[in-house]
Scaffold this motif. Structure first.
Motif, PDB file in Angstrom:
ATOM      1  N   GLN A  33       2.649   9.319   2.678  1.00 22.36           N
ATOM      2  CA  GLN A  33       1.426   9.928   2.159  1.00 22.36           C
ATOM      3  C   GLN A  33       0.757   9.025   1.126  1.00 22.36           C
ATOM      4  OE1 GLN A  33       2.193  13.933   0.792  1.00 22.36           O
ATOM      5  NE2 GLN A  33       3.639  14.262   2.452  1.00 22.36           N
ATOM      6  N   TYR A  34       1.537   8.299   0.364  1.00 27.65           N
ATOM      7  CA  TYR A  34       0.997   7.417  -0.670  1.00 27.65           C
ATOM      8  C   TYR A  34       0.338   6.183  -0.068  1.00 27.65           C
ATOM      9  CZ  TYR A  34       3.307  10.034  -4.356  1.00 27.65           C
ATOM     10  OH  TYR A  34       3.694  11.015  -5.229  1.00 27.65           O
ATOM     11  N   TYR A  35       0.931   5.599   0.957  1.00 29.72           N
ATOM     12  CA  TYR A  35       0.376   4.351   1.463  1.00 29.72           C
ATOM     13  C   TYR A  35      -0.545   4.506   2.662  1.00 29.72           C
ATOM     14  CZ  TYR A  35       4.363   4.073   4.778  1.00 29.72           C
ATOM     15  OH  TYR A  35       5.292   4.296   5.744  1.00 29.72           O
ATOM     16  N   ARG A  36      -0.800   5.690   3.091  1.00 28.67           N
ATOM     17  CA  ARG A  36      -1.665   5.916   4.254  1.00 28.67           C
ATOM     18  C   ARG A  36      -3.045   5.288   4.071  1.00 28.67           C
ATOM     19  NH1 ARG A  36      -0.785  11.230   5.634  1.00 28.67           N
ATOM     20  NH2 ARG A  36       0.753  10.469   7.089  1.00 28.67           N
ATOM     21  N   LYS A  37      -3.662   5.424   2.905  1.00 27.96           N
ATOM     22  CA  LYS A  37      -4.993   4.872   2.657  1.00 27.96           C
ATOM     23  C   LYS A  37      -4.956   3.691   1.689  1.00 27.96           C
ATOM     24  CE  LYS A  37      -7.451   9.139   3.632  1.00 27.96           C
ATOM     25  NZ  LYS A  37      -8.409  10.130   3.142  1.00 27.96           N
ATOM     26  N   ALA A  38      -3.826   3.074   1.544  1.00 28.18           N
ATOM     27  CA  ALA A  38      -3.669   1.956   0.607  1.00 28.18           C
ATOM     28  C   ALA A  38      -4.314   0.686   1.152  1.00 28.18           C
ATOM     29  CB  ALA A  38      -2.191   1.703   0.335  1.00 28.18           C
ATOM     30  N   ASP A  39      -4.827  -0.135   0.250  1.00 33.25           N
ATOM     31  CA  ASP A  39      -5.371  -1.436   0.621  1.00 33.25           C
ATOM     32  C   ASP A  39      -4.277  -2.496   0.658  1.00 33.25           C
ATOM     33  OD1 ASP A  39      -8.103  -0.658   0.852  1.00 33.25           O
ATOM     34  OD2 ASP A  39      -8.214  -0.592  -1.330  1.00 33.25           O
ATOM     35  N   ALA A  40      -3.198  -2.264  -0.060  1.00 36.23           N
ATOM     36  CA  ALA A  40      -2.075  -3.209  -0.094  1.00 36.23           C
ATOM     37  C   ALA A  40      -0.790  -2.437  -0.381  1.00 36.23           C
ATOM     38  CB  ALA A  40      -2.292  -4.266  -1.172  1.00 36.23           C
ATOM     39  N   ILE A  41       0.294  -2.956   0.144  1.00 41.67           N
ATOM     40  CA  ILE A  41       1.609  -2.351  -0.067  1.00 41.67           C
ATOM     41  C   ILE A  41       2.579  -3.454  -0.454  1.00 41.67           C
ATOM     42  CG2 ILE A  41       3.524  -1.145   1.036  1.00 41.67           C
ATOM     43  CD1 ILE A  41       1.447   0.067   2.962  1.00 41.67           C
ATOM     44  N   LEU A  42       3.352  -3.199  -1.492  1.00 40.06           N
ATOM     45  CA  LEU A  42       4.409  -4.134  -1.889  1.00 40.06           C
ATOM     46  C   LEU A  42       5.740  -3.572  -1.411  1.00 40.06           C
ATOM     47  CD1 LEU A  42       3.464  -4.810  -5.618  1.00 40.06           C
ATOM     48  CD2 LEU A  42       3.015  -6.264  -3.651  1.00 40.06           C
ATOM     49  N   PHE A  53      17.916  -5.884   0.864  1.00 39.13           N
ATOM     50  CA  PHE A  53      17.119  -6.764   1.724  1.00 39.13           C
ATOM     51  C   PHE A  53      17.079  -6.233   3.157  1.00 39.13           C
ATOM     52  CE2 PHE A  53      16.741 -10.407   4.626  1.00 39.13           C
ATOM     53  CZ  PHE A  53      15.473 -10.830   4.266  1.00 39.13           C
ATOM     54  N   THR A  54      18.203  -5.773   3.661  1.00 40.54           N
ATOM     55  CA  THR A  54      18.274  -5.233   5.019  1.00 40.54           C
ATOM     56  C   THR A  54      17.354  -4.017   5.161  1.00 40.54           C
ATOM     57  OG1 THR A  54      20.547  -6.004   5.243  1.00 40.54           O
ATOM     58  CG2 THR A  54      19.827  -4.293   6.777  1.00 40.54           C
ATOM     59  N   ALA A  55      17.288  -3.185   4.144  1.00 42.14           N
ATOM     60  CA  ALA A  55      16.454  -1.984   4.188  1.00 42.14           C
ATOM     61  C   ALA A  55      14.966  -2.320   4.270  1.00 42.14           C
ATOM     62  CB  ALA A  55      16.719  -1.120   2.960  1.00 42.14           C
ATOM     63  N   VAL A  56      14.574  -3.510   3.829  1.00 43.28           N
ATOM     64  CA  VAL A  56      13.168  -3.923   3.886  1.00 43.28           C
ATOM     65  C   VAL A  56      12.660  -3.917   5.322  1.00 43.28           C
ATOM     66  CG1 VAL A  56      11.633  -5.920   3.594  1.00 43.28           C
ATOM     67  CG2 VAL A  56      13.141  -5.231   1.741  1.00 43.28           C
ATOM     68  N   ARG A  57      13.496  -4.258   6.265  1.00 39.04           N
ATOM     69  CA  ARG A  57      13.082  -4.295   7.674  1.00 39.04           C
ATOM     70  C   ARG A  57      12.535  -2.954   8.140  1.00 39.04           C
ATOM     71  NH1 ARG A  57      18.437  -7.373   9.498  1.00 39.04           N
ATOM     72  NH2 ARG A  57      17.896  -9.402   8.680  1.00 39.04           N
ATOM     73  N   ASP A  61       7.229  -2.276   9.238  1.00 40.29           N
ATOM     74  CA  ASP A  61       6.336  -1.838  10.298  1.00 40.29           C
ATOM     75  C   ASP A  61       4.980  -1.381   9.769  1.00 40.29           C
ATOM     76  OD1 ASP A  61       7.269   0.495   9.123  1.00 40.29           O
ATOM     77  OD2 ASP A  61       7.415   1.583  11.002  1.00 40.29           O
ATOM     78  N   VAL A  62       4.875  -1.161   8.453  1.00 41.59           N
ATOM     79  CA  VAL A  62       3.581  -0.754   7.875  1.00 41.59           C
ATOM     80  C   VAL A  62       2.730  -1.964   7.508  1.00 41.59           C
ATOM     81  CG1 VAL A  62       4.578   1.375   6.984  1.00 41.59           C
ATOM     82  CG2 VAL A  62       4.378  -0.630   5.487  1.00 41.59           C
ATOM     83  N   GLN A  63       3.282  -3.137   7.621  1.00 42.68           N
ATOM     84  CA  GLN A  63       2.582  -4.352   7.197  1.00 42.68           C
ATOM     85  C   GLN A  63       1.840  -4.988   8.363  1.00 42.68           C
ATOM     86  OE1 GLN A  63       3.009  -6.057   4.070  1.00 42.68           O
ATOM     87  NE2 GLN A  63       4.149  -4.386   3.205  1.00 42.68           N
ATOM     88  N   HIS A  64       0.549  -5.259   8.197  1.00 37.38           N
ATOM     89  CA  HIS A  64      -0.235  -5.946   9.206  1.00 37.38           C
ATOM     90  C   HIS A  64      -0.378  -7.423   8.877  1.00 37.38           C
ATOM     91  CE1 HIS A  64      -1.222  -2.268  11.295  1.00 37.38           C
ATOM     92  NE2 HIS A  64      -1.476  -1.731  10.127  1.00 37.38           N
ATOM     93  N   GLN A  65      -0.628  -7.727   7.638  1.00 35.80           N
ATOM     94  CA  GLN A  65      -0.698  -9.106   7.168  1.00 35.80           C
ATOM     95  C   GLN A  65       0.255  -9.200   5.983  1.00 35.80           C
ATOM     96  OE1 GLN A  65      -4.829  -9.397   6.144  1.00 35.80           O
ATOM     97  NE2 GLN A  65      -5.382 -10.191   8.139  1.00 35.80           N
ATOM     98  N   ALA A  66       1.305  -9.946   6.137  1.00 35.26           N
ATOM     99  CA  ALA A  66       2.324 -10.007   5.094  1.00 35.26           C
ATOM    100  C   ALA A  66       2.302 -11.354   4.385  1.00 35.26           C
ATOM    101  CB  ALA A  66       3.700  -9.751   5.691  1.00 35.26           C
ATOM    102  N   SER A  67       2.427 -11.307   3.087  1.00 34.97           N
ATOM    103  CA  SER A  67       2.608 -12.495   2.265  1.00 34.97           C
ATOM    104  C   SER A  67       3.925 -12.326   1.536  1.00 34.97           C
ATOM    105  CB  SER A  67       1.477 -12.626   1.237  1.00 34.97           C
ATOM    106  OG  SER A  67       0.244 -12.782   1.866  1.00 34.97           O
TER     107      SER A  67
END
Length: 87
Positions: A33-42, A53-57, A61-67
């Motif tokens: 609910q928090y990141y549905r309309k977010a412009d960026a996600i960390l 680190f394993t849990a990051v995977r 799936d919510v990331q379209h362009q990752a840095s």
């Protein structure tokens, strides 16, 4: 947790709303609910905990362009660069 951070880029001030949500799977429906309309996600992890680190995977799936930024919450290293990139 919630925090506001204002960054000035040139002559433009940008206010970031930073939400710290739980990363555990049991909280996933709430955090969506928090990141549905977010412009960026960390997505963050603890380099001293391989399970973190394993849990990051599961969240990538919510990331379209990752840095990738190697930052430190303890020392503040690279945090300014990260916030500027997000702004």
């Amino acid at each position: 947790d919630f925090q506001m951070r204002t960054i000035t880029l040139g002559s433009t001030s940008i206010t970031l709303q930073l939400w710290d949500t739980a990363g555990q799977e049991r909280f996933r429906c709430i955090t969506e609910q928090y990141y549905r309309k977010a412009d960026a996600i960390l997505v963050v992890y603890d380099i001293t905990c391989s399970a973190s680190f394993t849990a990051v995977r599961e969240w990538m799936d919510v990331q379209h362009q990752a840095s990738f930024y190697e930052c430190s919450a303890k020392t503040g290293a690279n945090m300014e660069e990260l916030m500027t990139h997000m702004a």
